[in-house]
Design a protein around this motif. Structure first.
Motif, PDB file in Angstrom:
ATOM      1  N   LEU A  84      17.679  31.414   3.161  1.00  0.00           N
ATOM      2  CA  LEU A  84      18.600  30.719   2.003  1.00  0.00           C
ATOM      3  C   LEU A  84      17.533  30.594   1.442  1.00  0.00           C
ATOM      4  N   ASN A  85      16.663  30.331   0.721  1.00  0.00           N
ATOM      5  CA  ASN A  85      15.554  29.762  -0.482  1.00  0.00           C
ATOM      6  C   ASN A  85      15.130  31.558  -0.552  1.00  0.00           C
ATOM      7  N   GLY A  90      16.068  32.715  -7.198  1.00  0.00           N
ATOM      8  CA  GLY A  90      15.674  32.904  -8.285  1.00  0.00           C
ATOM      9  C   GLY A  90      13.814  33.203  -8.268  1.00  0.00           C
ATOM     10  N   ASP A  91      13.855  33.080  -9.683  1.00  0.00           N
ATOM     11  CA  ASP A  91      12.572  33.481  -9.887  1.00  0.00           C
ATOM     12  C   ASP A  91      11.023  33.112  -8.613  1.00  0.00           C
ATOM     13  N   GLU A  92      11.900  32.580  -8.164  1.00  0.00           N
ATOM     14  CA  GLU A  92      10.431  32.499  -6.994  1.00  0.00           C
ATOM     15  C   GLU A  92      11.107  33.031  -5.783  1.00  0.00           C
ATOM     16  N   ALA A  93      11.988  34.048  -5.395  1.00  0.00           N
ATOM     17  CA  ALA A  93      12.343  34.414  -4.327  1.00  0.00           C
ATOM     18  C   ALA A  93      11.887  36.011  -3.970  1.00  0.00           C
ATOM     19  N   ALA A  94      11.370  36.242  -4.844  1.00  0.00           N
ATOM     20  CA  ALA A  94      10.302  37.210  -4.272  1.00  0.00           C
ATOM     21  C   ALA A  94       8.863  36.154  -3.080  1.00  0.00           C
ATOM     22  N   PRO A 284      22.401  23.173   0.811  1.00  0.00           N
ATOM     23  CA  PRO A 284      21.749  22.774  -0.650  1.00  0.00           C
ATOM     24  C   PRO A 284      21.118  23.653  -1.483  1.00  0.00           C
ATOM     25  N   GLN A 285      20.238  24.778  -0.614  1.00  0.00           N
ATOM     26  CA  GLN A 285      19.910  25.600  -1.291  1.00  0.00           C
ATOM     27  C   GLN A 285      20.396  26.406  -1.944  1.00  0.00           C
TER      28      GLN A 285
END
Length: 298
Positions: A84-85, A90-94, A284-285
Motif C-alpha cells: 500500500l505504501n 507519492g515522491d517516496e513511492a520508488a 491508513p496509507q
C-alpha cells in the motif's frame, strides 16, 4: 530463465538489479488510488495471498523463509502495508518499492526437483504483483461497481507503472490488458498448483480459525462458530473456481447463489458508502496520501 516443472532455473547472481529510467508514481488522478485502498476489498478475503503461494517457486520461498506458518495473520499485515505504501507513496513511492524488493534479496533456495528458485526472479516476482492487480479488479467489480473495458485497461496500465516502482525486470509483464488476460488464464489453468503453503493458508476455511492468543477457551468456543462461517464463506467465495478444486475447498451452486446475493447487497449499499467517515472507507496509507494531496492543493 525458463519454467521446469513449475519452478524456474537459477536466476542471475543479482536478479534484482535493473537499469531503468525514473518512474512517475501513481497519483490522485489514478483509478488505482481510488480503489486499491478501499476497505471493501477486505471482503475479497485472502485471494491474492493464496494464489501467490500456488506458484511453486513462491510457495516454496514462503515455506523455507517466512514466519507464515507460525504467525500467519501478522505476516499478512506486514506484507500488505509496504505494498500500500508503494501505491500511495507519492515522491517516496520508488524508494518504498525498492525497499520492498530488497526484502526479498535473500529469499532463494532449492525446489524439491533440484532446480533453484529466487523470489526476485522476474517471473516469480511479477506473479505476486499480478495477484494484487487481480485482487483489485475482482474486488471492485464484485463489491463496488462494474468497470468498463476502458477502466480495466486503464487500471492495467497503471499497474505497469506500479510494478516498475519495485525496480525489478519487467520482462514477464504483459504489454497490454489483452496480454494480461491471456497471462492470467494461462497461470490459473496451467501453472499454479496446490502447494503446501497455499493449502495451509486456506486450512481455516474448512477446519476453523485458530484461537487468538490470550482469548479464553470458553469464550472462543462461543464466538468461533459464526466467525468461522463468515471466514469460510468469504475465503472460498473469493477464490477463482480454477483454484478451489485443487485446494479441496467445498463450494456448491447454492453457495455461489448466496455469495452473489451478498455481493449484490454490498454493491447496493455502496450508495451510502460516501457518507461514512474516510477512516472507515480507506486504509491508513490511502488516507495519508489523500491528506497529503489536499495539503498540496491548498
Amino acid at each position: 530463465m525458463h519454467w521446469r516443472g513449475g519452478a524456474v532455473a537459477a536466476p542471475p547472481e543479482r536478479p534484482h538489479e535493473v537499469t531503468s529510467t525514473a518512474v512517475t508514481p501513481l497519483g490522485p488522478d489514478s483509478l488505482t488510488w481510488r480503489f486499491f485502498g478501499d476497505t471493501r476489498l477486505l471482503l475479497v478475503g485472502p485471494r491474492a495471498a493464496v494464489l501467490q503461494n500456488m506458484l511453486p517457486a513462491l510457495g516454496q520461498g514462503v515455506l523455507d523463509h517466512s514466519v507464515f506458518f507460525s504467525e500467519t495473520f501478522a505476516r499478512l499485515r506486514r506484507s500488505a502495508g509496504p505494498i500500500l505504501n508503494t501505491v500511495y507513496g507519492g515522491d517516496e513511492a520508488a524508494a518504498t518499492g525498492r525497499r520492498v524488493r530488497d526484502y526479498h534479496t535473500e529469499i532463494k533456495g532449492t525446489m524439491p526437483d533440484g532446480s533453484r528458485y529466487h523470489a526476485l526472479d522476474p517471473e516469480t516476482y511479477y506473479w505476486a504483483h499480478a495477484t494484487f492487480v487481480d485482487h483489485m479488479l475482482y474486488g471492485v467489480e464484485t463489491f463496488i461497481r462494474p468497470l468498463s473495458e476502458g477502466e480495466r485497461r486503464r487500471i492495467y496500465e497503471e499497474s505497469r507503472t506500479w510494478f516498475r516502482l519495485y525496480g525489478v525486470s519487467d520482462r514477464a509483464m504483459p504489454e497490454d490488458w489483452k496480454g494480461f488476460q491471456a497471462y492470467w488464464k494461462h497461470m490459473l489453468e496451467e501453472v499454479i498448483v496446490p502447494h503446501k503453503t497455499a493449502r495451509y493458508g486456506v486450512g481455516y476455511a474448512t477446519k476453523g480459525l485458530p484461537a487468538p492468543p490470550k482469548v479464553p477457551a470458553r469464550l472462543w468456543r462461543a464466538v468461533s462458530p459464526p466467525l468461522n462461517g463468515i471466514a469460510s464463506f468469504l475465503t472460498i467465495g473469493g477464490m477463482p473456481p480454477a483454484a478451489r478444486e485443487p485446494l479441496g475447498l467445498p463450494w456448491s451452486a447454492d453457495d455461489e447463489r448466496r455469495y452473489q446475493r451478498f455481493a449484490a447487497a454490498v454493491r447496493r449499499a455502496g450508495r451510502l458508502w460516501p457518507l461514512l467517515p474516510e477512516a472507515v472507507r480507506y486504509f491508513p496509507q490511502a488516507r495519508r496520501a489523500f491528506a497529503r494531496t489536499r495539503r498540496t492543493s491548498r
